[in-house]
Structure formats: C-alpha cells, structure tokens
Design a protein around this motif. Structure first.
Motif, PDB file in Angstrom:
ATOM      1  N   LYS A   1      27.478 -49.739  -5.080  1.00  0.00           N
ATOM      2  CA  LYS A   1      27.611 -48.468  -5.793  1.00  0.00           C
ATOM      3  C   LYS A   1      28.102 -48.685  -7.224  1.00  0.00           C
ATOM      4  O   LYS A   1      28.881 -49.600  -7.492  1.00  0.00           O
ATOM      5  CB  LYS A   1      28.600 -47.556  -5.072  1.00  0.00           C
ATOM      6  CG  LYS A   1      28.222 -47.251  -3.647  1.00  0.00           C
ATOM      7  CD  LYS A   1      29.341 -46.459  -2.987  1.00  0.00           C
ATOM      8  CE  LYS A   1      29.058 -46.262  -1.509  1.00  0.00           C
ATOM      9  NZ  LYS A   1      30.180 -45.589  -0.833  1.00  0.00           N
TER      10      LYS A   1
ATOM     11  N   GLU B   1      27.107 -34.197  -9.721  1.00  0.00           N
ATOM     12  CA  GLU B   1      27.010 -34.997  -8.504  1.00  0.00           C
ATOM     13  C   GLU B   1      25.928 -36.064  -8.609  1.00  0.00           C
ATOM     14  O   GLU B   1      26.011 -37.105  -7.956  1.00  0.00           O
ATOM     15  CB  GLU B   1      26.748 -34.078  -7.314  1.00  0.00           C
ATOM     16  CG  GLU B   1      27.904 -33.131  -7.032  1.00  0.00           C
ATOM     17  CD  GLU B   1      27.590 -32.141  -5.933  1.00  0.00           C
ATOM     18  OE1 GLU B   1      26.458 -32.202  -5.393  1.00  0.00           O
ATOM     19  OE2 GLU B   1      28.456 -31.303  -5.620  1.00  0.00           O
ATOM     20  N   SER B   2      24.911 -35.810  -9.411  1.00  0.00           N
ATOM     21  CA  SER B   2      23.855 -36.806  -9.620  1.00  0.00           C
ATOM     22  C   SER B   2      23.679 -37.049 -11.121  1.00  0.00           C
ATOM     23  O   SER B   2      24.036 -36.202 -11.942  1.00  0.00           O
ATOM     24  CB  SER B   2      22.537 -36.325  -9.010  1.00  0.00           C
ATOM     25  OG  SER B   2      22.166 -35.070  -9.559  1.00  0.00           O
TER      26      SER B   2
ATOM     27  N   LYS C   1      13.444 -37.368  -7.221  1.00  0.00           N
ATOM     28  CA  LYS C   1      14.727 -37.709  -7.833  1.00  0.00           C
ATOM     29  C   LYS C   1      14.546 -38.831  -8.840  1.00  0.00           C
ATOM     30  O   LYS C   1      13.822 -39.800  -8.586  1.00  0.00           O
ATOM     31  CB  LYS C   1      15.735 -38.126  -6.760  1.00  0.00           C
ATOM     32  CG  LYS C   1      16.308 -36.969  -5.974  1.00  0.00           C
ATOM     33  CD  LYS C   1      17.460 -37.452  -5.089  1.00  0.00           C
ATOM     34  CE  LYS C   1      18.121 -36.280  -4.383  1.00  0.00           C
ATOM     35  NZ  LYS C   1      19.267 -36.712  -3.558  1.00  0.00           N
TER      36      LYS C   1
ATOM     37  N   ALA D   1      18.294 -43.335  -7.926  1.00  0.00           N
ATOM     38  CA  ALA D   1      18.649 -43.557  -6.526  1.00  0.00           C
ATOM     39  C   ALA D   1      20.085 -43.117  -6.291  1.00  0.00           C
ATOM     40  O   ALA D   1      20.837 -42.838  -7.235  1.00  0.00           O
ATOM     41  CB  ALA D   1      18.464 -45.034  -6.180  1.00  0.00           C
ATOM     42  N   GLU D   2      20.484 -43.094  -5.015  1.00  0.00           N
ATOM     43  CA  GLU D   2      21.834 -42.636  -4.698  1.00  0.00           C
ATOM     44  C   GLU D   2      22.876 -43.613  -5.219  1.00  0.00           C
ATOM     45  O   GLU D   2      22.684 -44.818  -5.246  1.00  0.00           O
ATOM     46  CB  GLU D   2      21.987 -42.478  -3.180  1.00  0.00           C
ATOM     47  CG  GLU D   2      21.379 -41.171  -2.657  1.00  0.00           C
ATOM     48  CD  GLU D   2      21.743 -40.964  -1.208  1.00  0.00           C
ATOM     49  OE1 GLU D   2      22.225 -39.879  -0.876  1.00  0.00           O
ATOM     50  OE2 GLU D   2      21.540 -41.911  -0.423  1.00  0.00           O
ATOM     51  N   TYR D   3      23.956 -43.082  -5.653  1.00  0.00           N
ATOM     52  CA  TYR D   3      25.239 -43.740  -5.990  1.00  0.00           C
ATOM     53  C   TYR D   3      25.306 -44.664  -7.180  1.00  0.00           C
ATOM     54  O   TYR D   3      26.190 -45.520  -7.168  1.00  0.00           O
ATOM     55  CB  TYR D   3      25.756 -44.514  -4.780  1.00  0.00           C
ATOM     56  CG  TYR D   3      25.822 -43.649  -3.593  1.00  0.00           C
ATOM     57  CD1 TYR D   3      26.624 -42.519  -3.592  1.00  0.00           C
ATOM     58  CD2 TYR D   3      25.033 -43.912  -2.481  1.00  0.00           C
ATOM     59  CE1 TYR D   3      26.656 -41.693  -2.489  1.00  0.00           C
ATOM     60  CE2 TYR D   3      25.061 -43.092  -1.384  1.00  0.00           C
ATOM     61  CZ  TYR D   3      25.885 -41.981  -1.381  1.00  0.00           C
ATOM     62  OH  TYR D   3      25.926 -41.175  -0.304  1.00  0.00           O
ATOM     63  N   PRO D   4      24.766 -44.524  -8.272  1.00  0.00           N
ATOM     64  CA  PRO D   4      23.308 -44.549  -8.426  1.00  0.00           C
ATOM     65  C   PRO D   4      22.934 -46.019  -8.503  1.00  0.00           C
ATOM     66  O   PRO D   4      23.323 -46.709  -9.429  1.00  0.00           O
ATOM     67  CB  PRO D   4      23.081 -43.826  -9.740  1.00  0.00           C
ATOM     68  CG  PRO D   4      24.364 -43.986 -10.497  1.00  0.00           C
ATOM     69  CD  PRO D   4      25.457 -44.288  -9.531  1.00  0.00           C
TER      70      PRO D   4
ATOM     71  N   ASN E   1      30.883 -38.441  -0.567  1.00  0.00           N
ATOM     72  CA  ASN E   1      29.670 -38.697  -1.343  1.00  0.00           C
ATOM     73  C   ASN E   1      29.656 -40.128  -1.862  1.00  0.00           C
ATOM     74  O   ASN E   1      28.637 -40.813  -1.832  1.00  0.00           O
ATOM     75  CB  ASN E   1      29.603 -37.691  -2.493  1.00  0.00           C
ATOM     76  CG  ASN E   1      28.253 -37.738  -3.193  1.00  0.00           C
ATOM     77  OD1 ASN E   1      27.232 -37.900  -2.559  1.00  0.00           O
ATOM     78  ND2 ASN E   1      28.259 -37.604  -4.493  1.00  0.00           N
ATOM     79  N   ASN E   2      30.834 -40.596  -2.336  1.00  0.00           N
ATOM     80  CA  ASN E   2      30.946 -41.973  -2.828  1.00  0.00           C
ATOM     81  C   ASN E   2      30.811 -42.995  -1.701  1.00  0.00           C
ATOM     82  O   ASN E   2      30.504 -44.161  -1.947  1.00  0.00           O
ATOM     83  CB  ASN E   2      32.281 -42.174  -3.545  1.00  0.00           C
ATOM     84  CG  ASN E   2      32.328 -41.463  -4.879  1.00  0.00           C
ATOM     85  OD1 ASN E   2      31.293 -41.231  -5.486  1.00  0.00           O
ATOM     86  ND2 ASN E   2      33.518 -41.087  -5.329  1.00  0.00           N
TER      87      ASN E   2
ATOM     88  N   SER F   1      28.592 -42.783   0.654  1.00  0.00           N
ATOM     89  CA  SER F   1      27.186 -42.740   1.090  1.00  0.00           C
ATOM     90  C   SER F   1      26.911 -41.720   2.186  1.00  0.00           C
ATOM     91  O   SER F   1      25.880 -41.783   2.851  1.00  0.00           O
ATOM     92  CB  SER F   1      26.720 -44.122   1.583  1.00  0.00           C
ATOM     93  OG  SER F   1      26.939 -45.089   0.602  1.00  0.00           O
TER      94      SER F   1
ATOM     95  N   THR G   1      26.165 -37.777   3.307  1.00  0.00           N
ATOM     96  CA  THR G   1      25.547 -36.599   2.694  1.00  0.00           C
ATOM     97  C   THR G   1      25.879 -35.373   3.502  1.00  0.00           C
ATOM     98  O   THR G   1      25.988 -35.424   4.735  1.00  0.00           O
ATOM     99  CB  THR G   1      24.015 -36.764   2.626  1.00  0.00           C
ATOM    100  OG1 THR G   1      23.510 -36.994   3.943  1.00  0.00           O
ATOM    101  CG2 THR G   1      23.642 -37.910   1.711  1.00  0.00           C
TER     102      THR G   1
END
Length: 642
Positions: A46, A119-120, A169, A172-175, A636-637, A639, A641
C-alpha cells in the motif's frame, strides 16, 4: 543497508504517493511492495496517505540528494496542516511516527480526520494534459486530494477518479497503480473538457475555504493550535461571545455560525449541521480534538475573520473593565465637610442580588458615616442612581436637632438635602414618631435624643477602637520583642475587643505567630516522581490491558500510600496526570480495533466492515460519528471494503 543511487525530484504540487510510484516504475522491481521495502524496509503493497519511516529513506539516499526534508514533507503531503491543529504532545508523537514508523499505526492514523481527504485518488483532466505535455508523464497532485474541494483550483473543472466514458477506475486500490498517461485502462482520452455542473455559490465557497487552508499550511511554522485558539478567543471577546466571568458562549456561537451559512453549503464541504449542533460537540469546542474537526475550525476562522491576513494580524485585549473604577470614591452627602471629595478608599462587594451580570458594592464615608450602594452592569456600566443605605451619624444628628426645633419632616428634608422618606424613617426608628413635635412632648423627646446621642453606636464604637488601639501600640512600644501571648495576658480587654471588631488592623501590628506544627514534608519532588510513575503505568496498560483504562484501573497499580495522597488532593501534578490518562470510550474503541479484527478473522469473516464489527462486539454500537469515520478509514487502509 544499501544506498540508493536514484530518487526522483518532486514535480510541482506532487503527492508523496506519486513520488514513490515514479521511483517504482524506474526500477527493475517486479512489484510495488518490493520498491516500498527497498525504500522504507516495510512489508506492504500500500501507498499510505502519510508516509512513515522517512528516517530509513533518508539513511539510504546519497548526501544532499533529498535536499530539505522539511520542504519535501510540506510540498508533497498535508502533514504540516494536520499538525497545526494538534496539541504539542500529539505533534511530537505524529512526527515520530512519520520519521520512525510505529508498531501501532492505528493510533497514529486516528489523529487524522477521516472525512477530510478523498477516499480514492483524483485527477483534473486539464492537469493530466498539461503534465503529460510538460513532463512526459502524468502524476498525482496533492491539492486534488482534499475531499470537499472536488474541482481543480487552477482550471475549475470537476476532479475525476473514474473514466467519464466507461466508468473504469483510474487507479488501483490503496493505490498500488497510478496513472502515467492521460488514458484510462480501456484507452479513452481523459483530457476532453467535462461539463461544469457546479453552482457559482458553491464553487466560490469551496474555493475560499480551500485558499484559507492552503495559506495556513504554507505558514505552518508561525501557526499552532495555541496561536489559533488565542486569535479566536480575541475576536469572540470583542463580539461578546465570552461572558465577563470567562465562559465561552459556545451554543450562541454555533447558532450564529449556522445562521450565516446555508445548510446546503455546509453539506457541500462535509460539515454535518446536526453533528456540530449537538451538545456533545459544542462542549468540546476550543477544548480538544482540533485535529479531528479541521473543517469546523476552518469555517469558524472564515466566519470570524473573513481572510487569512485578518486572522494573523487581529489583536484585541481580553480584559474586563474594573467595576466602579479603581478608586478612591467620592462622598455624595451634601452635608459632609468632605462632600464630592474622594475620601472613600475601599468598597464592600455585596452578595449577588441582581443576576449574574450585575455587581453590587457598598461605599461608606469615614467622616460622616453616610453609606450608599451602587450597581454595575457588565454591558451598560453605571447607569443607575446610587441607593442610600445609611444617612450617617452626622446627618442623623442634624435631623434630630431640627426635629427638636419643631420642624416638620418635609422642612427637615429640604434643609438637610435628604428625602422626606429618609427623615421619617430615622425619626420613627429613634423616637417612634415622625409627626410634628408637640410642645408638651418636647422634654421627653429631648431626653430620648440625648440618650441616643450619648450611646450612639458609631461614636462609641470609634472611641473604643481608638482607645484599645492606643493601649496595644503603647504596650508594644514599651516592650520590644514581645510575643502575642504576652500582649494578650497584659491587655486582655483591649486585645479581645480588637480581635473581635478590628481583627485586620490588629494582625498588621502583632508579631508573627510561632508555629507549633511540625514542618510539613515538601511533596513537590514526590509529586513529580509519582506523575512519572502514573505515566509509565498508563503506557504499559495501553499496550497490555485489553479493557478500557479507567481511573480505578490506574489507582489499583499504586501503593495504598500513593492512592491516599492522591485522593486527599495533596499531589496536584499527579492528579492532573491521572485524569489525563483516563481513556475515553471512543479512544478505547480505536485501540481495541486490531483485536476486534483479529477476533473476526478467527470467526471466519473475510471482508470486515464497521457493521460486522458492531454485530460481533456490541460496544462498537456506541461509536460517535468521528470514531465511525476513523474506523472506516483504518479498515479501508487494511484492504477491507464497505
């Protein structure tokens, strides 16, 4: 420890996450996790909003490669802005986390407002185009990541985190993957002009708050929480939001704030009207958790000062006027030889009889005995005529003499400059009648008046006082180094009377009393040592104790002697330390969160949410809005959701 040969220089307004990602894509590392470990020696994939273990990164860079660390932190993160709203201890703890990391990052992130940052990761289409044309690649802008500021401050275009064409999107997540080119995953061009569906009123409001936020962040070296609180209190005092006794009228302040802004505007900047109107929030204003309520304080500063320049330069003394002035005060008895002269050196404050904002005091002339009462209002000052309490022995003597001459109460009142009511009141009190004196009653009234004047309390009291004072002074003068006991034995009558009626004067001329008590032990050092012990106990409990830390939890760890002294208010520093270490429920819920997550893992939960935590542990149903938001951010940090 390997030294790095390369680390990119930050672009203008580049986010620290983008800086690390640009390092990663220029290395042969297979994954972002490998690059993060190479830089910070952390096993994670992350990119956190706020970097930590910067000390490790610095130790790996060539000399002077990083340049100014302070500049890097302030240019690529919002750390300095957050620290403005922290207490001194919180700043030290958070700085230590940034530099050295922490075994418990949950506690560090709990100091960051959960609803303040997006958040993103978000981008401006026009900035994507400019960056790609100017630098050959796209990067994340720090100023695009403030949640309420949902448009670009340069181009006034809506920020995007998804492709407007295919809804894909952009990161990517977390990012773990960021944009390098201005195209989405499906090849759609992101630089086309987007519709501006913002209202001018909302845009102007957000832009004004954002500018204030940026100015405060840029000047973090000259602003801290104490400075901010002082400036706010100054303007609140000027605008009468502070009671003259020092209490801040917080509810009135919030009501005024809400009256100045539409609820729709406040909603646009993520300020919940119901939340800031609640008594639990109002009671905490200007007390603690500034860092959890940055938006509220930004709004308050904007409302009170309008501009950053006025906020910085505003000065106004916080001081009450002295009721009735500093004195001395004048005698208002027209029959006194000292009339209009300032001969009254002291006034006597009377118990509150007229409400909280009115002060009443009594003024007595030492020459004529005339006593009057004044009232002072904190808002209006002196706006009433004095009330007469006692006419004084001289005026009463004049009234009695004129009454013996056969004059009426009305005639007497005119000659002595007094109300007819005052004359009649005193005649009724002394003689029993205020009617015109008859000839046949003159002799008997004369005797009553003579007896009254001979036994006048004022005259007799004054004569006795002077006589007994003189006795004591002469004895002390003739007998040097004499003790209080000896003075009393030789002057029992004088000493006893003065002790009862003139104690203040007597204490000024008597020698210091001999103390028969055993010298008390100096507890200052003991108090300091015990406060340190309480701190150590609290830290150990924080790391090991699975339940909420309450006052009795800490006291049980102390000896019986220590508990006794704390309970008897003998150790102020230890008491304040003990109170500060009591763990509020909301803080406990944050501390307990890793264990709650662990228990859910054991119960075979795959995706852990706030709702699942509440179902599993009923205590989390008592979370307030701030704690809920913090927990969501932490999850959220991690991983998870919603």
């Amino acid at each position: 420890m390997n030294t790095l040969t390369y680390f990119p220089e930050p672009y203008p307004d580049e986010d620290f996450r983008s800086l690390v990602y640009r390092y990663h894509i220029r290395t042969p590392n297979n994954s972002l996790a490998d690059s993060i470990y190479e830089l910070f020696e952390k096993k994670t994939k992350k990119l956190p909003l706020f970097p930590n273990k910067l000390k490790t990164l610095l130790s790996k860079l060539p000399d002077n490669k990083m340049g100014n660390l302070e500049k890097l932190i302030s240019d690529t993160t919002w750390i300095r802005l957050i620290q403005i709203f922290m207490s001194k201890d919180q700043r030290i703890e958070f700085t230590n986390f940034i530099m050295n990391g922490s075994e418990n990052p949950f506690q560090a992130y709990s100091k960051v407002p959960g609803d303040f940052f997006a958040e993103s990761v978000r981008y401006c289409p026009f900035c994507l185009k400019d960056d790609y044309e100017g630098y050959g690649e796209c990067y994340v802008h720090k100023k695009h990541q403030i949640k309420f500021m949902d448009f670009c401050h340069k181009h006034f275009s809506k920020l995007i985190d998804k492709c407007p064409n295919c809804d894909e999107k952009l990161t990517a997540e977390y990012p773990s993957k960021l944009l390098r080119v201005p195209f989405c995953k499906n090849g759609h061009d992101l630089t086309k002009k987007l519709p501006k569906d913002m209202t001018p009123k909302e845009t102007e409001f957000k832009y004004t708050l954002f500018n204030l936020l940026c100015q405060m962040s840029d000047n973090w070296k000259t602003i801290d929480r104490d400075f901010m609180k002082l400036k706010i209190l100054m303007v609140l005092w000027k605008e009468n939001y502070i009671h003259y006794k020092g209490r801040v009228l917080k509810k009135e302040l919030v009501d005024s704030l809400l009256a100045n802004y539409d609820s729709s505007l406040l909603k646009e900047v993520s300020i919940d009207v119901r939340h800031i109107s609640h008594n639990s929030f109002i009671s905490r204003i200007l007390v603690h958790k500034y860092n959890k309520n940055i938006l509220f304080y930004l709004l308050l500063i904007h409302d009170l000062f309008n501009t950053y320049e006025k906020f910085i330069s505003f000065e106004f003394p916080i001081a009450n006027l002295i009721p009735f002035g500093e004195g001395p005060w004048e005698c208002i008895n027209k029959n006194c030889d000292e009339y209009t002269k300032k001969v009254i050196c002291k006034n006597k404050r009377l118990p509150k009889i007229s409400g909280g904002s009115v002060i009443t005091a009594e003024f007595s002339c030492p020459y004529c005995g005339y006593i009057y009462v004044k009232r002072w209002n904190v808002n209006n000052g002196l706006n009433e005529k004095p009330m007469i309490k006692t006419l004084g022995h001289k005026m009463i003597k004049q009234i009695l003499e004129k009454y013996l001459e056969g004059k009426s109460a009305l005639q007497i009142s005119t000659e002595v400059n007094c109300s007819e009511f005052g004359v009649r009141q005193n005649l009724n009190r002394i003689i029993g009648s205020s009617n015109v004196l008859k000839k046949e009653d003159r002799e008997s009234v004369r005797q009553i008046i003579a007896a009254y004047l001979e036994t006048s309390v004022s005259d007799e009291f004054q004569i006795k006082k002077e006589k007994y004072r003189l006795n004591i002074l002469e004895y002390i003068k003739d007998n040097k180094n004499v003790s209080r006991v000896e003075i009393y034995k030789e002057n029992q009558e004088s000493y006893g009377w003065l002790k009862r009626y003139d104690k203040e004067w007597l204490e000024t001329i008597l020698p210091q009393p001999l103390s028969l008590k055993r010298p008390s032990k100096d507890l200052t050092t003991y108090d300091y040592a015990l406060s340190i012990k309480i701190n150590k106990i609290s830290k150990k409990l924080y790391n090991e104790y699975p339940y909420q830390i309450k006052k009795h939890t800490i006291l049980k760890k102390l000896s019986s002697t220590e508990r006794s002294r704390v309970s008897k208010n003998q150790l102020p520093l230890s008491e304040s330390t003990l109170e500060s270490q009591i763990e509020p429920l909301q803080n406990y819920l944050i501390r307990r969160l890793p264990m709650a997550i662990k228990n859910l893992y054991k119960a075979n939960y795959k995706n852990i949410t706030l709702e699942s935590i509440k179902k599993f542990n009923k205590l989390y149903r008592f979370c307030d809005l701030e704690t809920e938001q913090t927990i969501k951010t932490i999850l959220n940090n991690r991983s998870f959701t919603e």
